[in-house]
Scaffold this active site. Structure first.
Site, PDB file in Angstrom:
ATOM      1  N   ARG A 252     -43.384  64.913  64.192  1.00 23.76           N
ATOM      2  CA  ARG A 252     -42.256  64.952  63.279  1.00 23.76           C
ATOM      3  C   ARG A 252     -43.069  64.973  61.622  1.00 23.76           C
ATOM      4  O   ARG A 252     -42.515  64.358  60.816  1.00 23.76           O
ATOM      5  CB  ARG A 252     -41.325  64.252  63.502  1.00 23.76           C
ATOM      6  CG  ARG A 252     -40.371  64.435  64.291  1.00 23.76           C
ATOM      7  CD  ARG A 252     -39.737  65.848  64.493  1.00 23.76           C
ATOM      8  NE  ARG A 252     -38.842  66.238  65.587  1.00 23.76           N
ATOM      9  CZ  ARG A 252     -37.589  65.883  65.527  1.00 23.76           C
ATOM     10  NH1 ARG A 252     -37.150  65.499  64.307  1.00 23.76           N
ATOM     11  NH2 ARG A 252     -36.806  66.085  66.517  1.00 23.76           N
TER      12      ARG A 252
ATOM     13  N   ARG B  67     -38.198  65.390  56.880  1.00 20.97           N
ATOM     14  CA  ARG B  67     -37.276  64.804  56.155  1.00 20.97           C
ATOM     15  C   ARG B  67     -37.689  63.798  55.418  1.00 20.97           C
ATOM     16  O   ARG B  67     -37.276  63.125  54.611  1.00 20.97           O
ATOM     17  CB  ARG B  67     -36.172  64.699  56.966  1.00 20.97           C
ATOM     18  CG  ARG B  67     -35.289  65.736  57.226  1.00 20.97           C
ATOM     19  CD  ARG B  67     -33.912  65.295  57.879  1.00 20.97           C
ATOM     20  NE  ARG B  67     -34.328  64.507  59.428  1.00 20.97           N
ATOM     21  CZ  ARG B  67     -33.386  63.931  60.262  1.00 20.97           C
ATOM     22  NH1 ARG B  67     -32.093  64.269  60.111  1.00 20.97           N
ATOM     23  NH2 ARG B  67     -33.754  63.455  61.190  1.00 20.97           N
TER      24      ARG B  67
ATOM     25  N   ARG C 121     -35.910  72.169  51.641  1.00 25.67           N
ATOM     26  CA  ARG C 121     -34.663  72.180  52.590  1.00 25.67           C
ATOM     27  C   ARG C 121     -33.217  72.422  52.114  1.00 25.67           C
ATOM     28  O   ARG C 121     -32.260  72.948  52.368  1.00 25.67           O
ATOM     29  CB  ARG C 121     -34.536  70.844  53.246  1.00 25.67           C
ATOM     30  CG  ARG C 121     -33.562  70.455  54.453  1.00 25.67           C
ATOM     31  CD  ARG C 121     -33.843  71.266  55.767  1.00 25.67           C
ATOM     32  NE  ARG C 121     -32.855  70.901  56.552  1.00 25.67           N
ATOM     33  CZ  ARG C 121     -31.621  71.595  56.830  1.00 25.67           C
ATOM     34  NH1 ARG C 121     -31.445  72.596  56.269  1.00 25.67           N
ATOM     35  NH2 ARG C 121     -30.711  71.230  57.815  1.00 25.67           N
TER      36      ARG C 121
ATOM     37  N   ASP D  63     -38.782  74.346  66.170  1.00 19.32           N
ATOM     38  CA  ASP D  63     -37.977  73.298  66.831  1.00 19.32           C
ATOM     39  C   ASP D  63     -37.736  73.688  68.438  1.00 19.32           C
ATOM     40  O   ASP D  63     -37.872  74.812  68.812  1.00 19.32           O
ATOM     41  CB  ASP D  63     -36.387  73.272  66.356  1.00 19.32           C
ATOM     42  CG  ASP D  63     -35.640  71.713  66.912  1.00 19.32           C
ATOM     43  OD1 ASP D  63     -36.038  71.000  66.059  1.00 19.32           O
ATOM     44  OD2 ASP D  63     -35.117  71.977  67.886  1.00 19.32           O
TER      45      ASP D  63
ATOM     46  N   TYR E 289     -29.741  69.872  76.413  1.00 21.12           N
ATOM     47  CA  TYR E 289     -28.954  70.481  75.332  1.00 21.12           C
ATOM     48  C   TYR E 289     -28.416  71.795  75.696  1.00 21.12           C
ATOM     49  O   TYR E 289     -27.117  71.950  75.304  1.00 21.12           O
ATOM     50  CB  TYR E 289     -30.119  70.687  74.279  1.00 21.12           C
ATOM     51  CG  TYR E 289     -30.682  69.819  73.440  1.00 21.12           C
ATOM     52  CD1 TYR E 289     -29.947  68.816  72.721  1.00 21.12           C
ATOM     53  CD2 TYR E 289     -32.123  69.265  73.734  1.00 21.12           C
ATOM     54  CE1 TYR E 289     -30.613  67.762  72.087  1.00 21.12           C
ATOM     55  CE2 TYR E 289     -32.527  68.062  73.093  1.00 21.12           C
ATOM     56  CZ  TYR E 289     -31.831  67.198  72.216  1.00 21.12           C
ATOM     57  OH  TYR E 289     -32.167  66.134  71.765  1.00 21.12           O
TER      58      TYR E 289
END
Ligand code: CP3
Length: 334
Positions: free
Chosen positions: A22, A26, A35, A72, A146
């Site tokens: 990652r 963010r 973003r 992703d 998921y």
């Protein structure tokens, strides 16, 4: 030595490579800037130009040894026809999974994911030759969690659902394996020289089923990569001492350990495989002196083994970019 060669080479006497799971995300202000103007995350992943830019952001800042493509694991269910949304505090939500929707072929899926492969190609062209470009997939089980909504909000397994739908789960994991072959090969052809497989929810599998739902699908992916000469890093997060059995069964080129695994135990028990990661990402938020000691501790423990510096899970959004810089410096100067 380029990371992809490091993990497949038996030599240990070179500097330890470093990158972060990652790393493009963010915690970086330059990412947040992009973003803010791109509210739709899936769409952003399918914007080859911006995905390339984001992939290169941490390389420009820290000169890391590998870039990981900005995408992703949930791009696969998206491309198979499920609607993927990210709900604040609840994680990703996928529309109900109907068998019929899964009927998209690997080819059709790859067509939808074409911008991801373009981004890999664009990134490869802009990345120095001595750096690896990591492509990735979610392991069949984690994608299944998921896609079939097998997890409860508290990050525990929905046991009732698991046992009533076990045959449906088996059936879908089998199909996902084949779909993932195509996604891996496309990423490799586009210029990724390593693939990392994230099995982030392997730790949720009831003990009795770990071999069937984690080891076996992983082994199929591994055998495919071996056949195509694609270096593979596996990350079966949360399986504890079963890491040893995992390595014996799957035989990956490299394994990422999680922060719950004792690094000394890992060093002694997983010694013939290249090891990556381990440091708890929460340690990057706390006392700096303690952090630096921890970083050195990992380097000391794995001094005489093939080891890639990384974390035991992804960088947390609250992490200060300067903290990452400090870690890079210690690893480089070691
Ligand atoms: O590592 C990188 O920098 C490359 C890009 C990458 C992302 N996700 C970008 C992303 C990678 C390798 C992933 C993998 C991923 N995605 C995993 C496996 C690793 C892990 O963390 O366990 C999983 C389980 C996912 C699924 C996923 N995607 C979740 C749970 C979330 C929401 C919260 C979060 O960030 O974990 C996402 C969204 C996501 N994927 C973001 C990013 C940068 C955040 C998007 C945003 O809100 O800005």
């Amino acid at each position: 030595m380029i990371l992809s060669r490091y993990i497949t080479n038996q030599k240990t006497s070179v500097k330890k490579p470093i990158w972060f799971m990652r790393q493009a995300g963010r915690y970086l202000p330059e990412f947040m800037e992009i973003r803010k103007q791109n509210q739709d995350f899936i769409k952003l992943c399918l914007n080859a130009k911006l995905a390339t830019e984001i992939t290169l952001q941490p390389i420009k800042r820290y000169n890391l040894d590998a870039a990981i493509i900005f995408s992703d694991i949930l791009m696969v269910p998206h491309a198979l026809g499920q609607k993927v949304t990210f709900v604040k505090d609840h994680g990703p939500q996928l529309t109900y999974f109907e068998t019929g929707k899964f009927s998209r072929s690997p080819n059709e899926m790859c067509k939808i994911l074409e911008p991801v492969y373009s981004a890999i190609n664009l990134t490869r062209n802009q990345l120095n030759k001595d750096k690896s470009l990591i492509g990735f997939i979610g392991a069949p089980w984690t994608l299944g969690v998921y896609m079939m909504n097998l997890k409860e909000d508290k990050n525990t397994l929905n046991n009732e659902k698991f046992y009533t739908e076990l045959n449906f789960i088996r059936f879908n994991l089998e199909r996902l394996v084949n779909i993932l072959f195509a996604h891996i090969e496309k990423q490799y052809q586009a210029g990724a020289d390593v693939i990392q497989m994230f099995d982030s929810w392997a730790g949720l599998i009831p003990e009795k089923h770990v071999k069937e739902l984690c080891f076996e699908p992983s082994k199929k992916i591994r055998d495919f990569c071996k056949l195509k000469n694609i270096p593979l890093i596996c990350f079966p997060k949360g399986i504890g001492k079963k890491y040893k059995d995992f390595i014996e069964y799957v035989k990956p080129d490299c394994v990422n350990i999680d922060y719950e695994l004792d690094p000394v135990w890992a060093s002694e028990n997983l010694k013939d495989t290249c090891i990556q990661g381990g440091l708890d990402p929460k340690k990057l938020l706390g006392d700096e002196k303690l952090l630096l000691t921890e970083v050195k501790n990992y380097l000391d423990i794995f001094k005489n083994q093939r080891y890639i510096f990384n974390l035991g899970h992804g960088i947390l959004p609250e992490t200060k970019p300067e903290t990452v810089e400090k870690i890079v410096k210690i690893v480089r100067d070691y």
